[in-house]
Design a protein around this motif. Structure first.
Motif, PDB file in Angstrom:
ATOM      1  N   ALA A   1      19.778 -30.895  58.895  1.00  0.00           N
ATOM      2  CA  ALA A   1      19.619 -29.625  59.220  1.00  0.00           C
ATOM      3  C   ALA A   1      20.759 -28.434  58.866  1.00  0.00           C
ATOM      4  CB  ALA A   1      18.484 -29.794  59.699  1.00  0.00           C
ATOM      5  N   ASP A   2      20.156 -27.588  58.505  1.00  0.00           N
ATOM      6  CA  ASP A   2      21.486 -26.640  58.940  1.00  0.00           C
ATOM      7  C   ASP A   2      20.566 -25.303  58.849  1.00  0.00           C
ATOM      8  OD1 ASP A   2      23.416 -24.693  58.676  1.00  0.00           O
ATOM      9  OD2 ASP A   2      23.040 -24.661  55.738  1.00  0.00           O
ATOM     10  N   LEU A   3      20.747 -24.977  60.856  1.00  0.00           N
ATOM     11  CA  LEU A   3      19.840 -23.756  60.846  1.00  0.00           C
ATOM     12  C   LEU A   3      20.550 -22.769  60.637  1.00  0.00           C
ATOM     13  CD1 LEU A   3      19.045 -25.431  64.604  1.00  0.00           C
ATOM     14  CD2 LEU A   3      18.372 -25.682  62.403  1.00  0.00           C
ATOM     15  N   ASP A   4      19.041 -21.890  59.927  1.00  0.00           N
ATOM     16  CA  ASP A   4      19.076 -20.286  59.942  1.00  0.00           C
ATOM     17  C   ASP A   4      19.116 -19.770  61.160  1.00  0.00           C
ATOM     18  OD1 ASP A   4      17.427 -19.252  60.490  1.00  0.00           O
ATOM     19  OD2 ASP A   4      16.495 -19.419  58.614  1.00  0.00           O
ATOM     20  N   GLU A   5      19.810 -18.400  61.257  1.00  0.00           N
ATOM     21  CA  GLU A   5      19.859 -17.652  62.634  1.00  0.00           C
ATOM     22  C   GLU A   5      19.495 -17.553  63.797  1.00  0.00           C
ATOM     23  OE1 GLU A   5      20.818 -13.259  61.211  1.00  0.00           O
ATOM     24  OE2 GLU A   5      23.534 -14.237  61.076  1.00  0.00           O
ATOM     25  N   GLN A   6      17.404 -17.654  61.867  1.00  0.00           N
ATOM     26  CA  GLN A   6      16.405 -17.576  63.412  1.00  0.00           C
ATOM     27  C   GLN A   6      15.824 -19.569  63.870  1.00  0.00           C
ATOM     28  OE1 GLN A   6      16.835 -15.733  60.106  1.00  0.00           O
ATOM     29  NE2 GLN A   6      17.395 -13.890  61.647  1.00  0.00           N
ATOM     30  N   GLY A   7      17.121 -19.888  63.923  1.00  0.00           N
ATOM     31  CA  GLY A   7      16.705 -21.127  63.921  1.00  0.00           C
ATOM     32  C   GLY A   7      15.693 -22.033  63.132  1.00  0.00           C
ATOM     33  N   ARG A   8      15.493 -21.481  61.484  1.00  0.00           N
ATOM     34  CA  ARG A   8      14.304 -22.379  60.656  1.00  0.00           C
ATOM     35  C   ARG A   8      15.563 -23.804  59.610  1.00  0.00           C
ATOM     36  NH1 ARG A   8       9.649 -19.383  59.892  1.00  0.00           N
ATOM     37  NH2 ARG A   8      10.276 -19.990  56.765  1.00  0.00           N
ATOM     38  N   ALA A   9      14.742 -24.093  59.964  1.00  0.00           N
ATOM     39  CA  ALA A   9      15.693 -25.274  59.281  1.00  0.00           C
ATOM     40  C   ALA A   9      15.413 -25.303  57.762  1.00  0.00           C
ATOM     41  CB  ALA A   9      15.278 -26.912  59.993  1.00  0.00           C
ATOM     42  N   GLY A  10      16.768 -25.266  56.450  1.00  0.00           N
ATOM     43  CA  GLY A  10      16.505 -26.185  55.726  1.00  0.00           C
ATOM     44  C   GLY A  10      17.689 -27.333  55.744  1.00  0.00           C
ATOM     45  N   TYR A  11      17.809 -28.654  54.693  1.00  0.00           N
ATOM     46  CA  TYR A  11      17.529 -29.810  54.711  1.00  0.00           C
ATOM     47  C   TYR A  11      17.940 -30.250  53.664  1.00  0.00           C
ATOM     48  CZ  TYR A  11      14.561 -30.192  58.569  1.00  0.00           C
ATOM     49  OH  TYR A  11      14.153 -30.248  60.525  1.00  0.00           O
ATOM     50  N   SER A  12      19.268 -30.689  53.315  1.00  0.00           N
ATOM     51  CA  SER A  12      19.613 -32.293  52.420  1.00  0.00           C
ATOM     52  C   SER A  12      18.895 -32.956  52.724  1.00  0.00           C
ATOM     53  CB  SER A  12      20.832 -32.103  52.217  1.00  0.00           C
ATOM     54  OG  SER A  12      21.212 -32.483  53.558  1.00  0.00           O
ATOM     55  N   PHE A  13      18.794 -34.409  52.112  1.00  0.00           N
ATOM     56  CA  PHE A  13      17.882 -35.360  52.187  1.00  0.00           C
ATOM     57  C   PHE A  13      18.581 -36.702  50.960  1.00  0.00           C
ATOM     58  CE2 PHE A  13      14.451 -33.096  52.881  1.00  0.00           C
ATOM     59  CZ  PHE A  13      13.667 -33.249  53.496  1.00  0.00           C
ATOM     60  N   HIS A  14      18.587 -37.958  51.869  1.00  0.00           N
ATOM     61  CA  HIS A  14      19.050 -38.783  51.759  1.00  0.00           C
ATOM     62  C   HIS A  14      17.799 -39.951  52.258  1.00  0.00           C
ATOM     63  CE1 HIS A  14      23.653 -36.940  51.858  1.00  0.00           C
ATOM     64  NE2 HIS A  14      23.368 -36.209  52.661  1.00  0.00           N
ATOM     65  N   ALA A  15      17.835 -39.837  50.850  1.00  0.00           N
ATOM     66  CA  ALA A  15      16.148 -40.871  50.938  1.00  0.00           C
ATOM     67  C   ALA A  15      15.709 -41.671  49.783  1.00  0.00           C
ATOM     68  CB  ALA A  15      15.007 -39.745  50.673  1.00  0.00           C
ATOM     69  N   GLU A  16      16.798 -41.671  48.748  1.00  0.00           N
ATOM     70  CA  GLU A  16      16.631 -42.459  48.151  1.00  0.00           C
ATOM     71  C   GLU A  16      16.417 -44.245  48.395  1.00  0.00           C
ATOM     72  OE1 GLU A  16      15.539 -42.248  44.848  1.00  0.00           O
ATOM     73  OE2 GLU A  16      16.034 -39.965  45.592  1.00  0.00           O
ATOM     74  N   GLY A  17      15.605 -44.669  47.869  1.00  0.00           N
ATOM     75  CA  GLY A  17      15.086 -46.425  48.309  1.00  0.00           C
ATOM     76  C   GLY A  17      14.953 -46.755  49.886  1.00  0.00           C
ATOM     77  N   ALA A  18      14.444 -46.190  50.607  1.00  0.00           N
ATOM     78  CA  ALA A  18      14.389 -45.758  51.673  1.00  0.00           C
ATOM     79  C   ALA A  18      12.491 -46.230  52.219  1.00  0.00           C
ATOM     80  CB  ALA A  18      14.436 -44.324  52.536  1.00  0.00           C
ATOM     81  N   ALA A  19      12.777 -46.793  53.012  1.00  0.00           N
ATOM     82  CA  ALA A  19      11.604 -47.826  53.757  1.00  0.00           C
ATOM     83  C   ALA A  19      10.878 -47.137  53.679  1.00  0.00           C
ATOM     84  CB  ALA A  19      12.074 -48.536  55.092  1.00  0.00           C
ATOM     85  N   ASP A  20      10.061 -45.798  53.788  1.00  0.00           N
ATOM     86  CA  ASP A  20       8.656 -44.520  54.181  1.00  0.00           C
ATOM     87  C   ASP A  20       8.123 -45.330  52.600  1.00  0.00           C
ATOM     88  OD1 ASP A  20       9.951 -43.210  56.888  1.00  0.00           O
ATOM     89  OD2 ASP A  20      11.490 -43.139  55.118  1.00  0.00           O
ATOM     90  N   TRP A  21       9.254 -44.650  51.681  1.00  0.00           N
ATOM     91  CA  TRP A  21       7.957 -44.786  50.436  1.00  0.00           C
ATOM     92  C   TRP A  21       7.904 -46.117  50.138  1.00  0.00           C
ATOM     93  CZ3 TRP A  21       8.585 -40.499  52.484  1.00  0.00           C
ATOM     94  CH2 TRP A  21      10.384 -39.719  52.971  1.00  0.00           C
ATOM     95  N   GLN A  22       7.842 -47.205  50.552  1.00  0.00           N
ATOM     96  CA  GLN A  22       7.744 -48.547  49.887  1.00  0.00           C
ATOM     97  C   GLN A  22       6.126 -48.928  50.236  1.00  0.00           C
ATOM     98  OE1 GLN A  22       9.763 -48.827  47.743  1.00  0.00           O
ATOM     99  NE2 GLN A  22      11.121 -46.920  48.739  1.00  0.00           N
ATOM    100  N   TRP A  23       4.638 -48.305  50.432  1.00  0.00           N
ATOM    101  CA  TRP A  23       3.951 -48.793  51.009  1.00  0.00           C
ATOM    102  C   TRP A  23       3.625 -49.808  49.690  1.00  0.00           C
ATOM    103  CZ3 TRP A  23       2.259 -49.816  55.510  1.00  0.00           C
ATOM    104  CH2 TRP A  23       2.228 -49.062  56.732  1.00  0.00           C
ATOM    105  N   THR A  24       2.932 -50.477  50.093  1.00  0.00           N
ATOM    106  CA  THR A  24       2.083 -51.164  48.858  1.00  0.00           C
ATOM    107  C   THR A  24       0.583 -50.809  49.427  1.00  0.00           C
ATOM    108  OG1 THR A  24       1.970 -53.311  50.581  1.00  0.00           O
ATOM    109  CG2 THR A  24       4.455 -53.011  48.656  1.00  0.00           C
ATOM    110  N   ALA A  25      -0.601 -51.291  48.100  1.00  0.00           N
ATOM    111  CA  ALA A  25      -1.922 -51.857  48.931  1.00  0.00           C
ATOM    112  C   ALA A  25      -2.219 -52.847  49.979  1.00  0.00           C
ATOM    113  CB  ALA A  25      -2.667 -51.937  47.432  1.00  0.00           C
TER     114      ALA A  25
END
Length: 314
Positions: free
Chosen positions: A93-117
């Motif tokens: 996260a990179d916070l601006d002067e108002q405390g709002r966060a912009g993000y860079s993600f490291h997510a390829e092959g991560a656990a969260d997206w691998q749901w199976t039926a």
């Protein structure tokens, strides 16, 4: 009165923030907080006093262990979680002067997206009064279609709540746009931010967006507008609430906490468990007003750290 249980389905993300302390060789130090929109919502619900169960694919890595400890300490039930072999998702996260966060993600092959039926078909869909999902787990391949199918089964018995939580760095907004009409068919409640609105319907006013989504099937739409408050729209009847005054440290997790406050209050009024048939605009407004307080308290502390029930009433 006992509160009805809520199931939250989605991702956990390790949110890394720049630490002002630097090492002697100029390296960048990071502080890591457990995050991820659905996980934040589950934590906030449990802390408010709603019986909450989280369905997530939790890695066995250092971040996955952090997630488990954080969720369990907040009172979230983890018996529906999958022990995943894949790594956790990391967001810097990179916070601006108002405390709002912009993000860079490291997510390829991560656990969260691998749901199976098969993983979600084994989960009983009829137990909770409400199922909440959204964010990346609902849209990101390969597991997003399995999550959507689970929501469709859940809608037969439970109130369905969706937060799109658009993350254009990971998924093109067009992918959300293609699916949103289907989500409105499934959902009874759609909660999103003004930033989400800009990605989903560029150029549309909040009121125009609400009318479009109502016509697609969703009864209650709540759009949070940052410092401008929140717009509540129930079947086209609308009211705008002001934001709760607060000294903002950052806004990380505020929208997730708002969603939790909204669902917690609706559950306390006995309105979850169906199509929100007993809901009128006054009750929806009352729930959103409570939610603004939960979000404001979350903004007053660093990271996604929602308040516990003893800091609120109602």
């Amino acid at each position: 009165m006992s509160r009805p249980p809520i199931t939250v389905l989605g991702e956990c993300v390790a949110d890394a923030f720049t630490d002002s302390r630097r090492g002697t060789h100029g390296e960048l130090a990071l502080r890591v907080h457990p995050g991820g929109g659905p996980a934040n919502t589950a934590v906030a619900l449990a802390r408010l006093g709603t019986p909450t169960r989280f369905l997530g694919r939790l890695s066995g890595d250092v971040f996955g262990r952090l997630f488990r400890a954080h969720l369990a300490e907040s009172g979230v039930g983890l018996d529906g979680c999958v022990a995943a072999a894949e790594p956790s998702t990391l967001a810097v996260a990179d916070l601006d002067e108002q405390g709002r966060a912009g993000y860079s993600f490291h997510a390829e092959g991560a656990a969260d997206w691998q749901w199976t039926a098969a993983e979600l078909e084994a989960e009983p869909a009829g137990g909770p009064a409400c199922v909440h999902s959204g964010s990346l787990a609902l849209v990101r391949a390969p597991g997003g279609s399995a999550v959507e199918e689970f929501l469709a089964r859940s809608a037969e018995r439970a109130t369905v709540s969706i937060d799109p939580n658009v993350r254009p760095l990971l998924v093109p907004p067009a992918a959300y746009q293609e699916r949103l009409a289907r989500w409105c068919e499934l959902a009874d409640l759609l909660r999103l931010s003004d930033d989400d609105l800009g990605h989903l319907l560029p150029g549309a006013t909040p009121e125009q967006a609400c009318d479009r989504w109502h016509s697609a099937g969703v009864r209650l739409v709540v759009i949070t507008l940052g410092a401008a408050g929140a717009l509540v729209s129930l079947d086209g009847e609308r009211v705008t609430l002001p934001a709760e005054p607060v000294t903002v440290v950052d806004t990380v997790g505020a929208g997730d906490a708002f969603t939790a406050g909204l669902l917690h209050h609706l559950g306390g009024q006995g309105l979850l468990g169906g199509r929100l048939d007993g809901l009128d605009l006054d009750r929806a407004t009352e729930a959103a007003r409570f939610a603004t307080r939960v979000a404001a308290l979350t903004c007053s502390v660093p990271g996604a750290n929602p308040p516990r029930a003893n800091l609120l009433t109602g």
